[in-house]
Design a protein around this motif. Structure first.
Motif, short mmCIF file in Angstrom:
data_model
loop_
_atom_site.label_atom_id
_atom_site.label_comp_id
_atom_site.label_asym_id
_atom_site.label_seq_id
_atom_site.Cartn_x
_atom_site.Cartn_y
_atom_site.Cartn_z
N ASP A 41 0.45 4.28 -1.11
CA ASP A 41 -0.13 5.57 -0.75
C ASP A 41 -0.75 5.55 0.66
O ASP A 41 -1.38 6.53 1.09
CB ASP A 41 -1.13 6.07 -1.79
CG ASP A 41 -2.37 5.18 -1.89
OD1 ASP A 41 -2.46 4.18 -1.12
OD2 ASP A 41 -3.24 5.48 -2.71
N GLU A 81 -1.19 -0.07 -7.42
CA GLU A 81 -0.29 -0.65 -6.42
C GLU A 81 -0.08 -2.14 -6.68
O GLU A 81 1.04 -2.66 -6.55
CB GLU A 81 -0.85 -0.41 -5.02
CG GLU A 81 -0.79 1.04 -4.60
CD GLU A 81 -1.65 1.37 -3.39
OE1 GLU A 81 -1.36 2.37 -2.73
OE2 GLU A 81 -2.63 0.63 -3.12
N ASP A 141 0.84 -1.20 0.00
CA ASP A 141 0.00 0.00 0.00
C ASP A 141 0.87 1.25 0.00
O ASP A 141 1.08 1.90 1.03
CB ASP A 141 -0.91 -0.04 1.25
CG ASP A 141 -1.80 1.18 1.33
OD1 ASP A 141 -2.05 1.82 0.29
OD2 ASP A 141 -2.25 1.48 2.45
N THR A 149 -5.81 0.38 1.67
CA THR A 149 -6.31 -0.58 0.68
C THR A 149 -5.32 -0.66 -0.47
O THR A 149 -4.43 0.18 -0.61
CB THR A 149 -7.68 -0.15 0.10
OG1 THR A 149 -7.52 1.10 -0.58
CG2 THR A 149 -8.72 -0.02 1.20
N LEU A 150 -5.50 -1.67 -1.31
CA LEU A 150 -4.66 -1.81 -2.51
C LEU A 150 -5.49 -1.48 -3.74
O LEU A 150 -6.56 -2.06 -3.95
CB LEU A 150 -4.13 -3.24 -2.63
CG LEU A 150 -3.24 -3.75 -1.49
CD1 LEU A 150 -2.69 -5.12 -1.84
CD2 LEU A 150 -2.12 -2.78 -1.19
N ASP A 151 -5.02 -0.54 -4.55
CA ASP A 151 -5.68 -0.28 -5.82
C ASP A 151 -4.90 -0.98 -6.95
O ASP A 151 -3.85 -1.57 -6.71
CB ASP A 151 -5.83 1.24 -6.07
CG ASP A 151 -4.50 1.96 -6.06
OD1 ASP A 151 -3.50 1.41 -6.56
OD2 ASP A 151 -4.44 3.10 -5.55
N ASP A 189 -3.34 4.30 2.11
CA ASP A 189 -4.76 4.56 2.37
C ASP A 189 -5.47 3.33 2.95
O ASP A 189 -6.68 3.33 3.09
CB ASP A 189 -5.47 5.06 1.11
CG ASP A 189 -5.57 3.97 0.04
OD1 ASP A 189 -4.90 2.92 0.18
OD2 ASP A 189 -6.33 4.17 -0.92
CA LIG Z 1 -3.46 2.14 -1.43
#
Ligand SMILES: [Ca+2]
Ligand SMILES: [Ca+2]
Ligand SMILES: [Ca+2]
Length: 135
Positions: free
Chosen positions: A39, A48, A37, A43-45, A41
């Motif tokens: 950034d 990422e 992760d 969660t994983l986008d 936040d």
């Molecule tokens: Ca993230």
């Protein structure tokens, strides 16, 4: 001579230590989200996830020919998945072909389609299938 009993014990230990996150080799106790992760936040986008997958691709490509063959993939894809991911049937996956599988698994693990995977989604069988392509 190795007794059958000691083989069974070894197998059981290997299953326990290898089967459940976050008990992993060495000192790495970080969850997948903490690891990937970037950034922060929580969660994983897809960006990422693809970054992590690209890094693993480079590590797996032992002969540095820019593709992964079945041997280098070491069971991360089933033969059926490999065939589907390799449309030109040359027996290797380029990074683009690999990332296409990663994206499919990302979408499969993200049923709420919010663009991110949280810890709960990563802990499903679809989420774990995705993680096998990231580490
Ligand atoms: Ca993230
Ligand atoms: Ca290779
Ligand atoms: Ca989600």
């Amino acid at each position: 001579m190795i007794s059958r009993r000691s083989i069974l014990v070894t197998l059981a230990v290997a299953t326990i230590s290898g089967g459940s996150w976050p008990v992993s080799a060495g000192s790495r106790q970080r969850t997948p989200i903490q690891t990937f992760d970037t950034d922060n936040d929580g969660t994983l986008d897809l960006t990422e996830v693809k970054r992590a997958a690209s890094a693993l691709f480079a590590r797996l490509d032992r002969d540095h020919d820019g593709t992964l063959d079945k041997h280098e993939l070491a069971g991360r894809l089933s033969p059926k998945e490999f065939a589907a991911a390799d449309p030109d049937h040359d027996g290797t996956l380029t990074l683009d072909e690999y990332l296409a599988v990663v994206e499919q698994r990302f979408n499969a693990a993200n049923p709420d389609k919010d663009g991110t995977l949280d810890a709960k989604e990563l802990n499903t069988s679809a989420g774990r299938a995705l993680l096998r392509l990231l580490r």
